[in-house]
Design an enzyme around this catalytic site. Structure first.
Site, PDB file in Angstrom:
ATOM      1  N   GLU A   1       0.839  -1.013   0.002  1.00  0.00           N
ATOM      2  CA  GLU A   1      -0.131  -0.080  -0.112  1.00  0.00           C
ATOM      3  C   GLU A   1       0.821   1.339  -0.150  1.00  0.00           C
ATOM      4  O   GLU A   1       0.520   2.317  -0.315  1.00  0.00           O
ATOM      5  CB  GLU A   1      -1.054  -0.200   1.068  1.00  0.00           C
ATOM      6  CG  GLU A   1      -1.724  -1.196   1.497  1.00  0.00           C
ATOM      7  CD  GLU A   1      -2.939  -1.346  -0.184  1.00  0.00           C
ATOM      8  OE1 GLU A   1      -2.921  -0.510  -0.868  1.00  0.00           O
ATOM      9  OE2 GLU A   1      -3.227  -2.346  -0.222  1.00  0.00           O
ATOM     10  N   ILE A   2       1.782   1.262   0.710  1.00  0.00           N
ATOM     11  CA  ILE A   2       3.105   2.561   0.655  1.00  0.00           C
ATOM     12  C   ILE A   2       3.560   2.574  -0.831  1.00  0.00           C
ATOM     13  O   ILE A   2       3.558   3.903  -1.071  1.00  0.00           O
ATOM     14  CB  ILE A   2       3.759   2.402   1.812  1.00  0.00           C
ATOM     15  CG1 ILE A   2       3.132   2.656   3.226  1.00  0.00           C
ATOM     16  CG2 ILE A   2       4.991   3.384   1.553  1.00  0.00           C
ATOM     17  CD1 ILE A   2       4.015   2.213   4.310  1.00  0.00           C
TER      18      ILE A   2
END
Length: 164
Positions: free
Chosen positions: A134-135
């Protein structure tokens, strides 16, 4: 709030870096609810604000069905372990395809909550892989960029065959 439409690969917005959240107000809480509601509707494990077209550094994770959703604002990885772990990854933005991705097995993460308070967390295994996935998206790196060129081309071929 409401379920928002997802943007799908190869939408160019997936290559853009999300902006840091600077204002912690009701609008941010509304965005977090929209991301969570959309995550639930898509039956996803993780979703970011960019997945619904909002270029802000906000992630919602629900690693197990029925668990409470967790919100991470301005998450950043402080440190990763040198050892790697392999796991199958995919994305609701590229439905129907998945591939094995290698990522750091453990990490330390720093993030803010919806009130702006800073927190740190150690994560390993599946949780660590989800944070990294997700990052990466917040940084404009779609998960298939973590594959070799050959494996990425195979994933893209399978995706196109499915109508993507």
């Amino acid at each position: 709030m409401a379920v928002q439409p997802l943007i799908f690969y190869p939408d160019l917005r997936l290559r853009l870096r999300a902006e840091p959240v600077r204002v912690f107000d009701e609008a941010l809480r509304d965005l977090a609810r929209d991301v969570r509601d959309t995550l639930d509707a898509a039956q996803a494990v993780g979703l970011t604000a960019p997945h619904i077209g909002r270029l802000q550094r906000l992630v919602v994770l629900r690693l197990e069905p029925g668990a409470e959703a967790e919100t991470f604002v301005n998450p950043e990885i402080l440190d990763v372990s040198p050892d790697l772990a392999s796991a199958t990854e995919g994305s609701v933005l590229m439905p129907g395809v998945a591939e094995t991705v290698q990522r750091a097995a453990r990490l330390r993460l720093r993030f803010q909550d919806l009130d702006g308070a800073w927190h740190e967390e150690a994560a390993k295994g599946f949780r660590a892989a989800c944070h990294q996935h997700e990052i990466d998206q917040l940084d404009g790196i779609f998960w298939i960029e973590r594959l070799s060129r050959l494996r990425r081309e195979r994933v893209l071929k399978r995706y196109r065959k499915r109508g993507g």
